[in-house]
Scaffold this active site. Structure first.
Site, PDB file in Angstrom:
ATOM      1  N   SER A   1       7.868 -13.601  -9.507  1.00  0.00           N
ATOM      2  CA  SER A   1       6.647 -14.218 -10.031  1.00  0.00           C
ATOM      3  C   SER A   1       6.660 -14.017 -11.548  1.00  0.00           C
ATOM      4  CB  SER A   1       5.418 -13.531  -9.451  1.00  0.00           C
ATOM      5  OG  SER A   1       5.556 -13.410  -8.059  1.00  0.00           O
TER       6      SER A   1
ATOM      7  N   CYS B   1      -1.462 -10.719  -4.801  1.00  0.00           N
ATOM      8  CA  CYS B   1      -0.007 -10.709  -5.001  1.00  0.00           C
ATOM      9  C   CYS B   1       0.555  -9.335  -4.693  1.00  0.00           C
ATOM     10  CB  CYS B   1       0.345 -11.119  -6.431  1.00  0.00           C
ATOM     11  SG  CYS B   1       2.129 -11.139  -6.681  1.00  0.00           S
TER      12      CYS B   1
ATOM     13  N   ASP C   1       0.493 -14.782  -3.168  1.00  0.00           N
ATOM     14  CA  ASP C   1       1.895 -14.807  -3.584  1.00  0.00           C
ATOM     15  C   ASP C   1       2.433 -13.461  -3.116  1.00  0.00           C
ATOM     16  OD1 ASP C   1       4.313 -14.886  -4.845  1.00  0.00           O
ATOM     17  OD2 ASP C   1       3.536 -14.844  -6.887  1.00  0.00           O
TER      18      ASP C   1
ATOM     19  N   TRP D   1       5.178 -10.982  -0.615  1.00  0.00           N
ATOM     20  CA  TRP D   1       6.558 -10.873  -0.125  1.00  0.00           C
ATOM     21  C   TRP D   1       6.687  -9.686   0.811  1.00  0.00           C
ATOM     22  CZ3 TRP D   1       5.589 -10.611  -5.582  1.00  0.00           C
ATOM     23  CH2 TRP D   1       5.410  -9.323  -6.060  1.00  0.00           C
TER      24      TRP D   1
HETATM   25  P1  NAP Z   1       4.330   0.441  -4.906  1.00  0.00           P
HETATM   26  O1  NAP Z   1       4.429   1.094  -6.228  1.00  0.00           O
HETATM   27  O2  NAP Z   1       5.147   0.971  -3.797  1.00  0.00           O
HETATM   28  O3  NAP Z   1       2.844   0.394  -4.416  1.00  0.00           O
HETATM   29  C1  NAP Z   1       1.774   0.073  -5.282  1.00  0.00           C
HETATM   30  C2  NAP Z   1       0.508   0.727  -4.817  1.00  0.00           C
HETATM   31  O4  NAP Z   1       0.114   0.115  -3.594  1.00  0.00           O
HETATM   32  C3  NAP Z   1       0.706   2.192  -4.541  1.00  0.00           C
HETATM   33  O5  NAP Z   1      -0.385   2.885  -5.071  1.00  0.00           O
HETATM   34  C4  NAP Z   1       0.703   2.249  -3.038  1.00  0.00           C
HETATM   35  O6  NAP Z   1       0.210   3.485  -2.566  1.00  0.00           O
HETATM   36  C5  NAP Z   1      -0.257   1.166  -2.733  1.00  0.00           C
HETATM   37  N1  NAP Z   1      -0.275   0.758  -1.333  1.00  0.00           N
HETATM   38  C6  NAP Z   1       0.550   1.120  -0.317  1.00  0.00           C
HETATM   39  N2  NAP Z   1       0.138   0.579   0.840  1.00  0.00           N
HETATM   40  C7  NAP Z   1      -0.951  -0.161   0.574  1.00  0.00           C
HETATM   41  C8  NAP Z   1      -1.822  -0.944   1.346  1.00  0.00           C
HETATM   42  N3  NAP Z   1      -1.651  -1.116   2.666  1.00  0.00           N
HETATM   43  N4  NAP Z   1      -2.839  -1.550   0.728  1.00  0.00           N
HETATM   44  C9  NAP Z   1      -3.062  -1.413  -0.584  1.00  0.00           C
HETATM   45  N5  NAP Z   1      -2.273  -0.668  -1.375  1.00  0.00           N
HETATM   46  C10 NAP Z   1      -1.234  -0.047  -0.808  1.00  0.00           C
HETATM   47  O7  NAP Z   1       4.573  -1.081  -5.121  1.00  0.00           O
HETATM   48  P2  NAP Z   1       5.890  -1.861  -5.535  1.00  0.00           P
HETATM   49  O8  NAP Z   1       7.041  -0.912  -5.638  1.00  0.00           O
HETATM   50  O9  NAP Z   1       5.579  -2.698  -6.669  1.00  0.00           O
HETATM   51  O10 NAP Z   1       6.073  -2.742  -4.272  1.00  0.00           O
HETATM   52  C11 NAP Z   1       4.989  -3.376  -3.698  1.00  0.00           C
HETATM   53  C12 NAP Z   1       5.424  -3.831  -2.345  1.00  0.00           C
HETATM   54  O11 NAP Z   1       6.146  -5.022  -2.451  1.00  0.00           O
HETATM   55  C13 NAP Z   1       6.304  -2.847  -1.629  1.00  0.00           C
HETATM   56  O12 NAP Z   1       5.921  -2.824  -0.288  1.00  0.00           O
HETATM   57  C14 NAP Z   1       7.693  -3.446  -1.739  1.00  0.00           C
HETATM   58  O13 NAP Z   1       8.459  -3.230  -0.572  1.00  0.00           O
HETATM   59  C15 NAP Z   1       7.396  -4.900  -1.895  1.00  0.00           C
HETATM   60  N6  NAP Z   1       8.320  -5.518  -2.814  1.00  0.00           N
HETATM   61  C16 NAP Z   1       9.137  -6.444  -2.296  1.00  0.00           C
HETATM   62  C17 NAP Z   1       9.993  -7.089  -3.115  1.00  0.00           C
HETATM   63  C18 NAP Z   1      10.868  -8.127  -2.540  1.00  0.00           C
HETATM   64  O14 NAP Z   1      11.468  -8.853  -3.251  1.00  0.00           O
HETATM   65  N7  NAP Z   1      10.943  -8.282  -1.247  1.00  0.00           N
HETATM   66  C19 NAP Z   1      10.045  -6.813  -4.455  1.00  0.00           C
HETATM   67  C20 NAP Z   1       9.191  -5.858  -4.959  1.00  0.00           C
HETATM   68  C21 NAP Z   1       8.312  -5.218  -4.110  1.00  0.00           C
HETATM   69  P3  NAP Z   1       1.108   4.613  -1.824  1.00  0.00           P
HETATM   70  O15 NAP Z   1       2.531   4.306  -2.084  1.00  0.00           O
HETATM   71  O16 NAP Z   1       0.662   5.874  -2.464  1.00  0.00           O
HETATM   72  O17 NAP Z   1       0.753   4.551  -0.387  1.00  0.00           O
END
Ligand code: NAP
Length: 673
Positions: A455, A625, A670, A672
């Site tokens: 994005s 997102c 948006d 993933w």
């Molecule tokens: P992150 O840093 O792991 O998480 C961001 C915040 O969201 C943290 O404070 C986390 O808390 C919280 N969180 C966890 N579960 C939640 C829920 N059910 N509802 C609301 N908030 C919640 O985030 P990130 O590393 O940017 O990744 C975000 C998500 O997107 C991850 O799950 C990752 O697998 C996915 N992602 C996927 C891709 C892809 O291309 N497929 C790319 C990037 C990210 P805690 O961790 O303390 O529980």
């Protein structure tokens, strides 16, 4: 000098001396003669060159009639695919190949390349069948290559498809709201138009085990085809090569692909317009770490698109074509004992096929394994099946065949040994020492390395010449103790600013994730973690609109991260936007800074009265997102609760209310998984 006086002086001199001496006349004639001779010799016709037969066939106009093509090549099964990441296309190829085992002939086809209005003519071919492997993309949308077909299906109510035999296998992901919407639509619509479904719709769930869903469906599908057409399986389970290897020993290296996606040398001579088949090589102008602490690497990159004529809007996606880690490629070369720099072509044995090569050829094995082939995802069962013949240890061969079979034991072995253990092709070769396939067959079987979508984290109003990316570097240890690294994020992380090879092949994919048309509409943004990305663009854009003197509605942000002092992404920018009133409210949930988790949805609930007013009375647009699996669902549930608690609705009314917001484009995701 005045021209008048000068001409005068010349004429005065003429009167005093004879016009030309004999010597002058001689020299004059000589010069004229030489000039005439020079002209004559220049105009001599050039010898007509002898035309040699060229190696490359002359370009022919592409056949858009699949009926003609099927008739010409004796095919009776056509497998159309709607594919965004290549899996739909892979499944289509596998089904087309399967047909041979049943005495039929199949071809895979991209609906974008053919006249789909010909479906009604398929009955002209005896025992014919159209299979559709349709993936759903984003929020229930067709894939890019199936968009025209989708429009055609929608627009043509009078189409009579009564002679068409069909079946559909849908590819989707259950974590998304509109699970397999495209496959379901094609299945329903073809029936509405009179086509005959000869086998039930298959539903593949990428959140579970898509491969297993496909195998199970296929296992029952082929016997149904046999019964329908009265044919029998030949029992021939032997592997069938689709491409033939040609090793080039004396090819001019200028003719060899070095990672280009489309045209040869397109990375040296860049020509707009840039798209998925002709990506722009954007220099990386900024690459910095966003998090202040912690083991992870969250990064902000800026791609310079100056001079490319590329346009984008906030909310669009940028696609990048990554390259595989060279150490993985080298290890593959070593384990297979091959010289990776040999120049080869893999040529389709079916000369009529639109797909001449599995990837741009001629090229080297090194380039193929670096730029064109996916060597990091766990291989699918058809790859294991085909490779099994090269395992000299009978036990290993048996296990590979078992994993590729549809027996419960085989499925569970594939699930645990390949999927759960995240074994890529290198890990499989390492853990099966007797398995040593020829590299060309491996290259034929591995799927294509796909572009990765991010994005866009900037607004073109503020940054017309750069595109910002916010991403987390993926790295994890597998059950077998191996360190697996995400292909694209690790490759991006190592892009040096202004350094050698610091460019990124990229293109833009338009999205529906758009700010409201009227800037005065309030906006509610929910994006924890890297889900903040598109909202950085939105905030920039709302700030720009304000600067232009536009009336900008409330702009409310809900961001979440682990710790205030660790991964509060874009803290300075967000706080600055709040200070100058672009963000009317900035809510940040620090999940791990206290004993109990605090998430964005908790903060949404805390603000329920205000949010309800923005949504229900002020026409606010809601944007989510980030993570699809848990976050997006929990956030949606929080909105249901707000509608119940403040809006006085029952749960069914609340879900209906949010659904209506979605249809009106006022609740956009948006997400993933
Ligand atoms: P992150 O840093 O792991 O998480 C961001 C915040 O969201 C943290 O404070 C986390 O808390 C919280 N969180 C966890 N579960 C939640 C829920 N059910 N509802 C609301 N908030 C919640 O985030 P990130 O590393 O940017 O990744 C975000 C998500 O997107 C991850 O799950 C990752 O697998 C996915 N992602 C996927 C891709 C892809 O291309 N497929 C790319 C990037 C990210 P805690 O961790 O303390 O529980």
């Amino acid at each position: 000098m005045d021209p008048e006086t000068s001409a005068h002086a010349d004429r005065a001199g003429d009167e005093e001396e004879p016009l030309f001496s004999n010597l002058d006349l001689f020299l004059f004639s000589l010069i004229v003669g030489l000039v005439v001779y020079w002209f004559m010799s220049r105009k001599k016709p050039e010898p007509i060159p002898e035309f040699k037969k060229l190696d490359t066939p002359a370009p022919t106009t592409r056949e858009t009639s699949f009926i003609e093509k099927m008739k010409k090549t004796g095919k009776n099964i056509i497998v159309f695919y709607g594919s965004q990441t290549g899996t739909g296309e892979e499944f289509a190829n596998r089904l087309a190949k399967d047909a041979q085992r049943y005495g039929m002939k199949g071809m895979a086809a991209d609906p974008e390349e053919y006249t789909m209005g010909e479906l009604s003519r398929l009955s002209e071919i005896e025992n014919s069948l159209a299979i559709f492997c349709m993936a759903t993309y984003g929020e229930g949308d067709p894939t890019d290559n199936a968009q025209d077909f989708y429009d055609w299906l929608q627009e043509n109510d009078d189409e009579d498809l009564s002679g068409l035999n069909f079946t559909v296998f849908a590819l989707g992901n259950k974590t998304y709201e509109h699970y397999n919407a495209m496959g379901k639509y094609v299945d329903k619509r073809l029936e509405e138009l009179g086509a005959k479904r000869i086998f039930d719709l298959g539903l593949g769930d990428d959140d579970g085990n898509l491969e297993e869903d496909f195998i199970s469906w296929r296992e029952q599908f082929w016997p149904a085809v046999c019964e329908h057409f009265g044919v029998e399986a030949s029992g021939d389970e032997s592997s069938i090569r689709q491409y033939e290897l040609k090793v080039h020993t004396d090819l001019n290296m200028n003719k060899v692909f070095t990672g280009e996606i489309g045209r040869l040398k397109s990375f040296e001579v860049q020509k707009p317009p840039f798209d998925s088949k002709n990506p722009f090589l954007a220099p990386v102008s900024v690459n910095r770490r966003l998090n202040k602490a912690g083991d992870r690497h969250l990064m902000h990159l800026e791609l310079d698109i100056t001079g490319s004529k590329i346009r984008y809007e906030s909310g669009d996606h940028v696609a990048v074509f990554p390259t595989n880690d060279s150490s993985l490629v080298n290890k593959l070369g070593e384990i297979l004992g091959v010289d990776l720099d040999v120049v080869i072509s893999l040529n389709n044995l079916d000369e009529e096929s639109n797909k001449k090569h599995p990837f741009p050829c001629p090229t080297t094995y090194r380039t193929a394994l670096t730029h064109y082939l996916d060597i990091t995802n766990p291989p699918r069962t058809n790859v294991l099946y085909e490779l099994a013949q090269y395992a000299s240890d009978p036990k290993e061969q048996e296990n590979m065949r078992k994993m590729a079979s549809s027996s419960p034991e085989g499925k569970s072995l594939y699930q645990s040994w390949v999927l759960d253990s995240c074994r890529n092709i290198l890990a499989i070769l390492e853990d099966m020492p007797s398995l040593r396939p020829p590299v060309d067959h491996l290259c034929e079987l591995l799927p294509r390395l796909q572009a990765r979508y991010y994005s866009i984290a900037s607004s073109s109003k503020v940054h017309p010449n750069s595109i910002h990316i916010c991403a987390v570097v993926v790295e994890y240890t597998t059950k077998t103790g191996r360190l697996n690294k995400g292909v694209a994020t690790n490759w991006l992380k190592n892009k040096l600013v202004n350094g050698h090879k610091s460019t990124v092949p990229m293109f833009i994919r338009k999205s529906q994730f758009r700010l409201p048309f009227k800037a005065s509409n309030p906006v509610i943004m929910v994006g924890p973690g890297t889900g903040i990305a598109p909202f950085m663009g939105f905030v920039q854009e709302r700030g720009w609109l304000k600067q232009q003197g536009k009336e900008v509605g409330e702009t409310v942000m809900f961001f979440g991260c682990r710790h205030r002092n660790e991964d509060y992404l874009y803290q300075e920018e967000l706080e600055e936007a709040e200070k100058n009133g672009v963000l009317t409210q900035l809510n940040v949930a620090f999940s791990r800074d206290q004993e109990h988790k605090v998430y964005v949805q908790h903060l949404l609930k805390k603000n329920k009265e205000h949010l309800w007013k923005l949504i229900h009375s002020d026409n606010a647009h809601i944007y989510i997102c980030g993570d699809a699996r848990n976050m997006a669902k929990d956030v949606q549930a929080a909105f249901y609760e707000i509608a119940e608690e403040v809006g006085g609705m029952t749960r069914p009314q609340a879900t209906d209310y949010v659904k209506k917001l979605m249809t009106k484009g006022r609740y956009s995701q948006d997400v993933w998984s």
